[in-house]
Design a protein around this motif. Structure first.
Motif, PDB file in Angstrom:
ATOM      1  N   GLU A  13      -5.619   5.615   4.320  1.00 15.58           N
ATOM      2  CA  GLU A  13      -5.206   4.700   3.133  1.00 15.58           C
ATOM      3  C   GLU A  13      -4.670   3.191   3.351  1.00 15.58           C
ATOM      4  O   GLU A  13      -5.057   2.335   2.678  1.00 15.58           O
ATOM      5  N   GLN A  14      -4.041   3.059   4.618  1.00 16.89           N
ATOM      6  CA  GLN A  14      -3.705   1.644   4.973  1.00 16.89           C
ATOM      7  C   GLN A  14      -5.092   0.742   4.938  1.00 16.89           C
ATOM      8  O   GLN A  14      -4.924  -0.302   4.535  1.00 16.89           O
ATOM      9  N   ALA A  15      -5.847   1.219   5.800  1.00 17.06           N
ATOM     10  CA  ALA A  15      -7.160   0.550   5.839  1.00 17.06           C
ATOM     11  C   ALA A  15      -7.867   0.209   4.439  1.00 17.06           C
ATOM     12  O   ALA A  15      -8.147  -1.104   4.329  1.00 17.06           O
ATOM     13  N   LYS A  16      -7.783   0.888   3.652  1.00 19.56           N
ATOM     14  CA  LYS A  16      -8.385   0.954   2.253  1.00 19.56           C
ATOM     15  C   LYS A  16      -7.439  -0.096   1.640  1.00 19.56           C
ATOM     16  O   LYS A  16      -8.026  -1.120   0.956  1.00 19.56           O
ATOM     17  N   ALA A  17      -6.270  -0.019   1.601  1.00 18.62           N
ATOM     18  CA  ALA A  17      -5.190  -1.116   0.993  1.00 18.62           C
ATOM     19  C   ALA A  17      -5.611  -2.601   1.637  1.00 18.62           C
ATOM     20  O   ALA A  17      -5.645  -3.498   0.729  1.00 18.62           O
ATOM     21  N   LEU A  18      -5.774  -2.461   2.932  1.00 19.59           N
ATOM     22  CA  LEU A  18      -6.156  -4.035   3.392  1.00 19.59           C
ATOM     23  C   LEU A  18      -7.305  -4.445   2.876  1.00 19.59           C
ATOM     24  O   LEU A  18      -7.518  -5.876   2.662  1.00 19.59           O
ATOM     25  N   CYS A  19      -8.302  -3.655   2.598  1.00 12.57           N
ATOM     26  CA  CYS A  19      -9.579  -4.190   2.062  1.00 12.57           C
ATOM     27  C   CYS A  19      -9.627  -4.809   0.567  1.00 12.57           C
ATOM     28  O   CYS A  19     -10.369  -5.713   0.268  1.00 12.57           O
ATOM     29  N   GLN A  20      -8.386  -4.519  -0.012  1.00 13.68           N
ATOM     30  CA  GLN A  20      -8.379  -4.720  -1.551  1.00 13.68           C
ATOM     31  C   GLN A  20      -8.382  -6.269  -1.818  1.00 13.68           C
ATOM     32  O   GLN A  20      -9.162  -6.621  -2.602  1.00 13.68           O
ATOM     33  N   GLY A  21      -8.026  -7.347  -0.793  1.00 12.09           N
ATOM     34  CA  GLY A  21      -7.860  -8.318  -1.181  1.00 12.09           C
ATOM     35  C   GLY A  21      -9.118  -9.243  -0.302  1.00 12.09           C
ATOM     36  O   GLY A  21      -9.302 -10.462  -0.337  1.00 12.09           O
ATOM     37  N   CYS A  22      -9.792  -8.595   0.353  1.00 18.36           N
ATOM     38  CA  CYS A  22     -11.015  -9.157   1.124  1.00 18.36           C
ATOM     39  C   CYS A  22     -12.159  -9.626   0.151  1.00 18.36           C
ATOM     40  O   CYS A  22     -12.740  -9.023  -0.603  1.00 18.36           O
ATOM     41  N   ARG A  23     -12.492 -10.810   0.722  1.00 11.09           N
ATOM     42  CA  ARG A  23     -13.574 -11.438   0.127  1.00 11.09           C
ATOM     43  C   ARG A  23     -14.897 -11.036   0.200  1.00 11.09           C
ATOM     44  O   ARG A  23     -15.835 -11.173  -0.466  1.00 11.09           O
ATOM     45  N   ALA A  24     -15.064 -10.007   1.271  1.00  6.70           N
ATOM     46  CA  ALA A  24     -16.219  -9.575   1.634  1.00  6.70           C
ATOM     47  C   ALA A  24     -16.388  -7.991   1.115  1.00  6.70           C
ATOM     48  O   ALA A  24     -17.277  -7.306   1.379  1.00  6.70           O
ATOM     49  N   GLU A  58     -10.243  -0.299  14.952  1.00  9.46           N
ATOM     50  CA  GLU A  58     -10.076   1.171  15.216  1.00  9.46           C
ATOM     51  C   GLU A  58      -9.289   1.876  13.705  1.00  9.46           C
ATOM     52  O   GLU A  58      -9.467   3.011  13.552  1.00  9.46           O
ATOM     53  N   LEU A  59      -8.465   0.797  13.144  1.00  8.32           N
ATOM     54  CA  LEU A  59      -7.622   1.574  11.830  1.00  8.32           C
ATOM     55  C   LEU A  59      -8.823   1.985  11.130  1.00  8.32           C
ATOM     56  O   LEU A  59      -8.561   3.116   9.909  1.00  8.32           O
ATOM     57  N   PHE A  60      -9.848   1.188  10.640  1.00 10.56           N
ATOM     58  CA  PHE A  60     -10.805   1.532   9.846  1.00 10.56           C
ATOM     59  C   PHE A  60     -11.531   2.950  10.089  1.00 10.56           C
ATOM     60  O   PHE A  60     -12.434   3.285   9.405  1.00 10.56           O
ATOM     61  N   PHE A  61     -11.417   3.339  11.272  1.00 16.24           N
ATOM     62  CA  PHE A  61     -12.065   4.758  11.552  1.00 16.24           C
ATOM     63  C   PHE A  61     -11.108   5.722  12.147  1.00 16.24           C
ATOM     64  O   PHE A  61     -11.184   6.710  12.915  1.00 16.24           O
ATOM     65  N   ALA A  62      -9.927   5.693  11.206  1.00 15.73           N
ATOM     66  CA  ALA A  62      -8.721   6.485  11.943  1.00 15.73           C
ATOM     67  C   ALA A  62      -8.814   7.961  11.408  1.00 15.73           C
ATOM     68  O   ALA A  62      -9.636   8.142  10.490  1.00 15.73           O
ATOM     69  N   GLU A  63      -8.287   8.829  12.062  1.00 12.95           N
ATOM     70  CA  GLU A  63      -8.234  10.373  11.674  1.00 12.95           C
ATOM     71  C   GLU A  63      -7.183  10.605  10.613  1.00 12.95           C
ATOM     72  O   GLU A  63      -7.444  11.425   9.639  1.00 12.95           O
ATOM     73  N   ALA A  64      -6.110   9.989  10.682  1.00 13.44           N
ATOM     74  CA  ALA A  64      -4.790  10.231   9.780  1.00 13.44           C
ATOM     75  C   ALA A  64      -5.168   9.794   8.584  1.00 13.44           C
ATOM     76  O   ALA A  64      -5.415   8.517   8.356  1.00 13.44           O
ATOM     77  N   PRO A  65      -5.071  10.767   7.636  1.00 10.70           N
ATOM     78  CA  PRO A  65      -4.944  10.238   6.179  1.00 10.70           C
ATOM     79  C   PRO A  65      -4.302   8.933   5.870  1.00 10.70           C
ATOM     80  O   PRO A  65      -4.748   8.224   4.930  1.00 10.70           O
ATOM     81  N   GLY A  66      -2.888   8.851   6.353  1.00  8.31           N
ATOM     82  CA  GLY A  66      -2.006   7.850   6.158  1.00  8.31           C
ATOM     83  C   GLY A  66      -2.805   6.301   6.565  1.00  8.31           C
ATOM     84  O   GLY A  66      -2.705   5.429   6.022  1.00  8.31           O
TER      85      GLY A  66
END
Length: 89
Positions: free
Chosen positions: A25-36, A14-22
């Motif tokens: 940004e947290q979801a985008k940061a979690l993706c940075q190290g993802c192999r996919a 659900e974080l990856f479909f959040a309404e709050a801008p913060g």
């Protein structure tokens, strides 16, 4: 429930479909190290995903946008485009 994929989006989808801008940004940061990350983003762009964080990027209406704007008054340019569209109809 372990998915076997060990991807950041499986922990709190659900974080990856959040309404709050913060949260976005947290979801985008979690993706940075993802192999996919790269294949996730490519797939989302091909499918023209309507919204959400995919591969570390925020997609709205199938295109990448730099950041989530908080709810409220639309940008002046967006209001002018909408007004022009209404006048043309």
């Amino acid at each position: 429930m372990p998915s076997g994929l060990d991807l950041p989006c499986t922990e709190d989808p659900e974080l990856f479909f959040a309404e709050a801008p913060g949260d976005v940004e947290q979801a985008k940061a979690l993706c940075q190290g993802c192999r996919a990350r790269i294949s996730c983003l490519q797939g989302a762009l091909e499918r023209r995903e309507p919204w959400g964080v995919w591969g570390g990027e925020l997609l709205l209406r199938g295109t990448i946008v730099p950041r989530k704007r908080p709810r409220g008054r639309p940008r002046k340019e967006d209001a002018e485009i909408a007004k022009a569209g209404e006048q043309a109809a």
